[in-house]
Design an enzyme around this catalytic site. Sequence first.
Site, mmCIF file in Angstrom:
data_model
loop_
_atom_site.group_PDB
_atom_site.id
_atom_site.type_symbol
_atom_site.label_atom_id
_atom_site.label_comp_id
_atom_site.label_asym_id
_atom_site.label_seq_id
_atom_site.Cartn_x
_atom_site.Cartn_y
_atom_site.Cartn_z
ATOM 1 N N SER A 185 -42.477 -20.339 -24.788
ATOM 2 C CA SER A 185 -43.712 -19.554 -24.664
ATOM 3 C C SER A 185 -44.790 -20.211 -25.499
ATOM 4 O O SER A 185 -44.486 -20.886 -26.500
ATOM 5 C CB SER A 185 -43.473 -18.133 -25.176
ATOM 6 O OG SER A 185 -44.707 -17.461 -25.366
ATOM 7 N N TYR A 217 -40.819 -12.619 -32.093
ATOM 8 C CA TYR A 217 -40.822 -13.152 -30.719
ATOM 9 C C TYR A 217 -41.241 -14.624 -30.739
ATOM 10 O O TYR A 217 -40.538 -15.496 -30.195
ATOM 11 C CB TYR A 217 -41.749 -12.336 -29.807
ATOM 12 C CG TYR A 217 -41.818 -12.932 -28.418
ATOM 13 C CD1 TYR A 217 -40.695 -12.954 -27.591
ATOM 14 C CD2 TYR A 217 -42.989 -13.527 -27.953
ATOM 15 C CE1 TYR A 217 -40.748 -13.539 -26.323
ATOM 16 C CE2 TYR A 217 -43.043 -14.110 -26.690
ATOM 17 C CZ TYR A 217 -41.914 -14.113 -25.885
ATOM 18 O OH TYR A 217 -41.961 -14.700 -24.639
HETATM 19 P P1 NDP Z 1 -39.224 -9.764 -17.075
HETATM 20 O O1 NDP Z 1 -39.108 -8.612 -18.015
HETATM 21 O O2 NDP Z 1 -39.864 -9.522 -15.749
HETATM 22 O O3 NDP Z 1 -37.786 -10.434 -16.852
HETATM 23 C C1 NDP Z 1 -36.908 -10.607 -17.929
HETATM 24 C C2 NDP Z 1 -35.528 -10.934 -17.400
HETATM 25 O O4 NDP Z 1 -34.658 -11.161 -18.523
HETATM 26 C C3 NDP Z 1 -34.933 -9.808 -16.586
HETATM 27 O O5 NDP Z 1 -34.352 -10.319 -15.409
HETATM 28 C C4 NDP Z 1 -33.861 -9.225 -17.496
HETATM 29 O O6 NDP Z 1 -32.734 -8.803 -16.731
HETATM 30 C C5 NDP Z 1 -33.460 -10.452 -18.321
HETATM 31 N N1 NDP Z 1 -32.860 -10.022 -19.587
HETATM 32 C C6 NDP Z 1 -33.441 -9.416 -20.642
HETATM 33 N N2 NDP Z 1 -32.521 -9.090 -21.571
HETATM 34 C C7 NDP Z 1 -31.324 -9.509 -21.077
HETATM 35 C C8 NDP Z 1 -29.985 -9.447 -21.553
HETATM 36 N N3 NDP Z 1 -29.674 -8.888 -22.732
HETATM 37 N N4 NDP Z 1 -29.009 -9.954 -20.781
HETATM 38 C C9 NDP Z 1 -29.286 -10.514 -19.583
HETATM 39 N N5 NDP Z 1 -30.526 -10.605 -19.077
HETATM 40 C C10 NDP Z 1 -31.528 -10.103 -19.815
HETATM 41 O O7 NDP Z 1 -40.045 -10.872 -17.880
HETATM 42 P P2 NDP Z 1 -40.419 -12.397 -17.549
HETATM 43 O O8 NDP Z 1 -39.988 -12.813 -16.206
HETATM 44 O O9 NDP Z 1 -41.855 -12.548 -17.911
HETATM 45 O O10 NDP Z 1 -39.571 -13.114 -18.688
HETATM 46 C C11 NDP Z 1 -38.736 -14.216 -18.453
HETATM 47 C C12 NDP Z 1 -38.844 -15.163 -19.647
HETATM 48 O O11 NDP Z 1 -40.162 -15.650 -19.757
HETATM 49 C C13 NDP Z 1 -38.524 -14.532 -21.007
HETATM 50 O O12 NDP Z 1 -37.736 -15.435 -21.738
HETATM 51 C C14 NDP Z 1 -39.900 -14.366 -21.646
HETATM 52 O O13 NDP Z 1 -39.828 -14.388 -23.042
HETATM 53 C C15 NDP Z 1 -40.597 -15.575 -21.096
HETATM 54 N N6 NDP Z 1 -42.056 -15.565 -21.091
HETATM 55 C C16 NDP Z 1 -42.760 -14.567 -20.480
HETATM 56 C C17 NDP Z 1 -44.137 -14.608 -20.473
HETATM 57 C C18 NDP Z 1 -44.954 -13.516 -19.885
HETATM 58 O O14 NDP Z 1 -46.143 -13.380 -20.272
HETATM 59 N N7 NDP Z 1 -44.433 -12.732 -18.958
HETATM 60 C C19 NDP Z 1 -44.872 -15.755 -21.034
HETATM 61 C C20 NDP Z 1 -44.023 -16.738 -21.666
HETATM 62 C C21 NDP Z 1 -42.681 -16.643 -21.665
HETATM 63 P P3 NDP Z 1 -31.948 -7.402 -16.944
HETATM 64 O O15 NDP Z 1 -32.916 -6.448 -17.597
HETATM 65 O O16 NDP Z 1 -31.524 -6.995 -15.570
HETATM 66 O O17 NDP Z 1 -30.804 -7.778 -17.819
HETATM 67 C C1 8X3 Z 2 -45.457 -14.385 -23.684
HETATM 68 C C2 8X3 Z 2 -46.791 -15.025 -23.781
HETATM 69 O O1 8X3 Z 2 -49.046 -14.929 -24.906
HETATM 70 O O2 8X3 Z 2 -47.988 -12.806 -24.352
HETATM 71 O O3 8X3 Z 2 -44.489 -15.257 -24.114
HETATM 72 O O4 8X3 Z 2 -47.106 -14.160 -26.174
HETATM 73 S S1 8X3 Z 2 -47.772 -14.187 -24.864
#
Ligand code: NDP
Ligand code: 8X3
Length: 250
Positions: A137, A150
């Site tokens: 991120s 985070y």
């Molecule tokens: P979502 O919340 O839409 O998806 C998150 C996914 O992670 C879900 O499928 C969830 O599945 C899974 N997950 C969370 N906890 C667990 C667990 N304990 N075991 C297994 N699976 C888990 O968010 P995003 O698609 O945005 O996030 C995906 C990645 O991208 C993350 O690592 C996030 O930190 C990163 N990210 C997101 C950004 C954003 O602004 N959205 C920007 C930068 C990075 P389930 O709940 O079914 O287990």
């Molecule tokens: C998530 C991106 O900018 O919300 O990883 O921290 S930000």
Amino acid sequence: MPVIFVTGATSGFGAATARRFATEGWKVIATGRRADRLDALKAEFPEGVIHTAQLDLTDRDSIVAAVAALPEDFKPVDCLFNNGGLALGTKAIPDVDLEDWDRMIDTNIKGLVHTTLELLPLLEAAGKGASIVNVGSVAWRWAYPGGNVYGGTKAFVHQFSQNLRTDLGGKDIRVTTLEPGMSKTEFTMVRTHGDAEANESFYDGVDPIRPDDIADIVWYLATLPPHLNISVLEVTPVQQVAGRPEIHRH
Ligand code: NDP
Ligand code: 8X3
């Protein structure tokens, strides 16, 4: 057919990437905790395209069991998309919840390293062109109030990826840290513990990254010529830029 193993395939980046690869003719191992979402994803494609495995990234045994139970026709694994993860809490230190901190560490750090270690033999078996895409991120590089643990977990992902690449030198496995900025997924709903108003206002007036944008980038990374490795790829909405350091005047 090549195979991709996706963590966090029930939502956001992971779901979009699973769909993209399945549409392009890859086999997809879709994982996450929510079995109903995994079932629905699997039902979108012909039989044999998607294998689902319910696992919790905070529970190493469930990762080990899911990998051990992979059907032979979903091996070897050509790409590992280490994507499952979360942020919890938006407040600055010390107004924080230690349980949230522990869960971010257990999911984003321990879950990612445990998954990586379990998948390595299957990636090695795939041979030249295999790749690992670890989701970091911008929060690791750009400090902001409330980013605390985070951002720290994503700093770990960044450095672990660099070190992993070093350790895998000579094995022809690519390693990329994909570092997105603001994206509209379920991320902020999770981070705010279900605050729909905060979720909407966070994205107000911004054209954020979409899950399909990330799926396109993962597709690009996984299908690069096998002699190439992109180590780090930072992507943001054009409206999101890093500012100068804050000054707190007395
Ligand atoms: P979502 O919340 O839409 O998806 C998150 C996914 O992670 C879900 O499928 C969830 O599945 C899974 N997950 C969370 N906890 C667990 C667990 N304990 N075991 C297994 N699976 C888990 O968010 P995003 O698609 O945005 O996030 C995906 C990645 O991208 C993350 O690592 C996030 O930190 C990163 N990210 C997101 C950004 C954003 O602004 N959205 C920007 C930068 C990075 P389930 O709940 O079914 O287990
Ligand atoms: C998530 C991106 O900018 O919300 O990883 O921290 S930000």
